[in-house]
Design a protein around this motif. Structure first.
Motif, PDB file in Angstrom:
ATOM      1  N   ASN A  85       0.836  -1.202   0.000  1.00 56.24           N
ATOM      2  CA  ASN A  85       0.000   0.000   0.000  1.00 56.24           C
ATOM      3  C   ASN A  85       0.869   1.249   0.000  1.00 56.24           C
ATOM      4  O   ASN A  85       0.599   2.220  -0.713  1.00 56.24           O
ATOM      5  N   GLN A  86       1.930   1.183   0.805  1.00 53.78           N
ATOM      6  CA  GLN A  86       2.832   2.329   0.909  1.00 53.78           C
ATOM      7  C   GLN A  86       3.602   2.548  -0.403  1.00 53.78           C
ATOM      8  O   GLN A  86       3.739   3.676  -0.864  1.00 53.78           O
ATOM      9  N   ASN A  91       3.943   5.719  -6.383  1.00 49.65           N
ATOM     10  CA  ASN A  91       3.734   5.774  -7.831  1.00 49.65           C
ATOM     11  C   ASN A  91       5.003   5.604  -8.652  1.00 49.65           C
ATOM     12  O   ASN A  91       5.210   6.309  -9.645  1.00 49.65           O
ATOM     13  N   ILE A  92       5.870   4.685  -8.234  1.00 50.90           N
ATOM     14  CA  ILE A  92       7.099   4.502  -9.002  1.00 50.90           C
ATOM     15  C   ILE A  92       7.104   3.182  -9.753  1.00 50.90           C
ATOM     16  O   ILE A  92       8.003   2.923 -10.550  1.00 50.90           O
ATOM     17  N   VAL A  93       6.113   2.372  -9.503  1.00 46.13           N
ATOM     18  CA  VAL A  93       6.150   1.048 -10.118  1.00 46.13           C
ATOM     19  C   VAL A  93       4.728   0.484 -10.247  1.00 46.13           C
ATOM     20  O   VAL A  93       3.844   0.821  -9.454  1.00 46.13           O
ATOM     21  N   ASP A  94       4.530  -0.331 -11.293  1.00 49.32           N
ATOM     22  CA  ASP A  94       3.254  -1.037 -11.415  1.00 49.32           C
ATOM     23  C   ASP A  94       3.338  -2.317 -10.622  1.00 49.32           C
ATOM     24  O   ASP A  94       4.268  -3.106 -10.801  1.00 49.32           O
ATOM     25  N   SER A 159       9.358  -6.881   4.430  1.00 48.66           N
ATOM     26  CA  SER A 159       9.231  -6.127   5.677  1.00 48.66           C
ATOM     27  C   SER A 159       9.454  -4.643   5.377  1.00 48.66           C
ATOM     28  O   SER A 159       9.833  -4.272   4.272  1.00 48.66           O
ATOM     29  N   TYR A 160       9.225  -3.825   6.386  1.00 45.48           N
ATOM     30  CA  TYR A 160       9.443  -2.394   6.235  1.00 45.48           C
ATOM     31  C   TYR A 160      10.908  -2.133   5.856  1.00 45.48           C
ATOM     32  O   TYR A 160      11.207  -1.298   5.004  1.00 45.48           O
TER      33      TYR A 160
END
Lengths: 178, 156
Positions: A85-86, A91-94, A159-160
């Motif tokens: 989600n993050q 908006n850098i990748v599909d 993971s984050y």
């Protein structure tokens, strides 16, 4: 000379321990994929939102994209979902969602509840295409470059830390390529 | 009635023999190949089980695929290659001989050679230590000692 001979067994032992320690620190669950460096296998699968429409990887040719394999029955997928989600917000990748061995109703409910970061979700209810991608445990994420080559496979939940240290730098690197 | 019981028992035997699912093969040779293949291919989910022993979903899919490919007339090598192309060498219980597995295959031989070298050297050192050359002076002293003990023996 005598001293070295005396130390030899100790040196051999230390080397053996180092070798075994290195072996233990490997994660046996992470089996290197032979698909890395090869073109993403072709498939045509129905979309989750409209099963009459098919998706194939050719549609994203020239773009960097991720293929995230997930299922509503997969607990680890739930854990990594906020990362996607993050990532989607940036908006850098599909991100293509690959719904593996699941039912459409449950998949839809899952996305309604947790959010939908995917540009498109395809469904592989029988796991036949998953077989061609060597899927053996969900979640798995394939990184595909502009030429349609698989460049990296992430096994297990992202993971984050993975997101910031592996995923985003790699996407930027792949985007910079011609 | 008795014939049905016998038939039922034979069927049961087959079920046990062919893994979890019941498979039908045109020829016994194909069934033998199927059994060898599911014995030698690894289930990736369970890792230390082969396809024959595993109950996981993936193992079932892989068994289905092996069965399907055998029915299509594919060779053992083609089936193994198909699996390796998707899951890597790890899927094979018998790893192939190549650069990355060199140590795995040659390791025992290397250790054997090291052990033999060490053993050989130890034996040679010991045999050399046994035959020490005596100088003339030492020789005479040894002679004298021997003679003196002989004399003592005579005296007693």
């Amino acid at each position: 000379m005598l001293k070295i001979k005396f130390l030899l067994p100790l040196i051999a032992f230390v080397l053996l321990v180092a070798l075994l320690a290195a072996g233990l620190s490997n994660d046996p669950r992470k089996v290197p994929s032979p698909l890395v460096g090869k073109p993403a296998p072709y498939f045509e699968l129905p979309r989750l939102d409209d099963p009459s429409v098919k998706f194939n990887p050719q549609m994203l040719k020239g773009k960097v994209w991720l293929l995230n394999i997930w299922a509503s029955w997969c607990v680890a997928c739930r854990a990594e979902h906020p990362m996607f989600n993050q990532l989607a917000k940036q908006n850098i990748v599909d991100i293509v969602g690959f719904n593996y061995k699941d039912t459409n109703a449950e998949a839809k409910a899952w996305l309604r509840q947790l959010g939908n970061p995917y540009s498109v979700v395809v469904t592989d209810q029988k796991g036949l295409v998953g077989f061609d991608y060597g899927v053996y445990g969900v979640p798995e994420t394939f990184f595909i470059d502009k030429k349609g080559i698989i460049r990296y496979k992430h096994i297990g939940p992202i993971s984050y830390k993975d997101l910031n240290e592996i995923v985003i730098p790699l996407i930027k690197e792949l985007r910079a390529e011609k | 009635m008795r014939i049905f019981i016998v038939l039922f028992m034979i069927l049961q035997l087959n079920l046990v023999h062919a893994g979890v699912e019941f498979r039908q093969f045109e020829r016994a040779e194909l069934e033998a190949r199927y059994n060898i293949l599911i014995d030698e291919l690894r289930c990736l989910v369970c890792q230390n089980q082969n396809l024959k022993d595993s109950n996981s979903e993936l193992a079932k899919d892989m068994r289905d695929k092996v069965y399907q490919m055998i029915s299509e007339g594919k060779s053992n090598q083609q089936i193994a290659d198909f699996m390796v192309a998707r899951y890597g060498d790890f899927v094979l219980y018998k790893p192939p001989f190549k650069t990355i597995t060199l140590l795995l295959w040659l390791g025992p031989l290397i250790f054997f050679l090291i052990a033999m070298t060490v053993l050989f050297r130890v034996i040679r050192q010991r045999s050399q230590a046994g035959s020490v050359e005596l100088s003339d002076a030492e020789h005479q002293r040894a002679q004298r000692l021997l003679q003196s003990t002989l004399k003592k023996d005579d005296a007693s």
